[in-house]
Design a protein around this motif. Structure first.
Motif, PDB file in Angstrom:
ATOM      1  N   ARG A   1      -1.783   7.022   6.981  1.00  0.00           N
ATOM      2  CA  ARG A   1      -0.392   6.888   7.385  1.00  0.00           C
ATOM      3  C   ARG A   1      -0.052   5.427   7.622  1.00  0.00           C
ATOM      4  O   ARG A   1      -0.576   4.800   8.525  1.00  0.00           O
ATOM      5  N   TYR A   2       0.823   4.918   6.778  1.00  0.00           N
ATOM      6  CA  TYR A   2       1.277   3.543   6.905  1.00  0.00           C
ATOM      7  C   TYR A   2       2.543   3.505   7.746  1.00  0.00           C
ATOM      8  O   TYR A   2       2.997   4.519   8.268  1.00  0.00           O
TER       9      TYR A   2
ATOM     10  N   HIS B   1       0.855  -1.185   0.000  1.00  0.00           N
ATOM     11  CA  HIS B   1       0.000   0.000   0.000  1.00  0.00           C
ATOM     12  C   HIS B   1       0.889   1.233   0.000  1.00  0.00           C
ATOM     13  O   HIS B   1       1.937   1.253   0.635  1.00  0.00           O
ATOM     14  N   ILE B   2       0.452   2.270  -0.687  1.00  0.00           N
ATOM     15  CA  ILE B   2       1.199   3.531  -0.692  1.00  0.00           C
ATOM     16  C   ILE B   2       0.209   4.690  -0.775  1.00  0.00           C
ATOM     17  O   ILE B   2      -0.848   4.574  -1.388  1.00  0.00           O
ATOM     18  N   ASN B   3       0.547   5.777  -0.112  1.00  0.00           N
ATOM     19  CA  ASN B   3      -0.261   6.986  -0.144  1.00  0.00           C
ATOM     20  C   ASN B   3       0.701   8.157  -0.241  1.00  0.00           C
ATOM     21  O   ASN B   3       1.614   8.283   0.577  1.00  0.00           O
ATOM     22  N   ILE B   4       0.528   9.011  -1.239  1.00  0.00           N
ATOM     23  CA  ILE B   4       1.461  10.115  -1.481  1.00  0.00           C
ATOM     24  C   ILE B   4       0.727  11.441  -1.358  1.00  0.00           C
ATOM     25  O   ILE B   4      -0.370  11.612  -1.887  1.00  0.00           O
ATOM     26  N   LEU B   5       1.348  12.355  -0.658  1.00  0.00           N
ATOM     27  CA  LEU B   5       0.827  13.715  -0.505  1.00  0.00           C
ATOM     28  C   LEU B   5       1.869  14.680  -1.050  1.00  0.00           C
ATOM     29  O   LEU B   5       3.055  14.568  -0.731  1.00  0.00           O
TER      30      LEU B   5
ATOM     31  N   TYR C   1       4.081   4.140   3.087  1.00  0.00           N
ATOM     32  CA  TYR C   1       3.924   2.823   2.456  1.00  0.00           C
ATOM     33  C   TYR C   1       4.072   1.724   3.484  1.00  0.00           C
ATOM     34  O   TYR C   1       4.605   1.907   4.572  1.00  0.00           O
ATOM     35  N   GLU C   2       3.553   0.547   3.120  1.00  0.00           N
ATOM     36  CA  GLU C   2       3.779  -0.660   3.914  1.00  0.00           C
ATOM     37  C   GLU C   2       3.764  -1.861   3.007  1.00  0.00           C
ATOM     38  O   GLU C   2       3.315  -1.807   1.886  1.00  0.00           O
TER      39      GLU C   2
END
Length: 96
Positions: free
Chosen positions: A42-43, A7-11, A95-96
Motif C-alpha cells: 500500500r503506497y 511505484h504502483i501496485n494493482i489488485l 501508487y506513489e
C-alpha cells in the motif's frame, strides 16, 4: 497519462456470484474472510475503480465506498463494462 508514479501496485477483485444481488457480498467475503487484500503493498495514494454492466446497474456504490473507507479519500470511480453481465470487478491501484 493521468499521473506520474514511481511505484504502483494493482489488485483486481472479480465477483463470481452469478447473482447481481450477491456480487458485492462475494467481494467482501474475499477481503474479510480470505484476506484478498493482505498481500498488496500500500503506497500513499489509491484509485479504486468499480466496473459493472449497464444491464445490471450498480446500486451498491455507497456500500462499496463505506467498505473501502480506509482507502479513501483517494480517488473513486466507476465504469461500464458490458462483458461483466451480473458481476462486478473492483480494481485497486496504489501508487506513489
Amino acid at each position: 497519462m493521468l499521473y506520474k508514479a514511481n511505484h504502483i501496485n494493482i489488485l483486481r477483485l472479480d465477483s463470481f456470484a452469478f447473482d447481481a444481488s450477491k456480487r458485492f457480498d462475494y467481494i467482501k467475503e474475499l477481503v474479510e474472510k480470505y484476506g484478498a487484500m493482505n498481500d498488496i503493498t500500500r503506497y500513499a495514494n489509491c484509485i479504486i475503480c468499480v466496473s459493472f454492466s449497464s444491464a445490471h446497474p450498480l446500486h451498491e456504490m455507497l456500500e462499496i465506498q463505506h467498505f473501502f473507507v480506509d482507502l479513501l479519500p483517494k480517488m473513486f470511480c466507476h465504469r461500464l463494462d458490458n462483458t461483466l453481465g451480473k458481476e462486478i470487478r473492483i480494481d485497486v491501484a496504489y501508487y506513489e
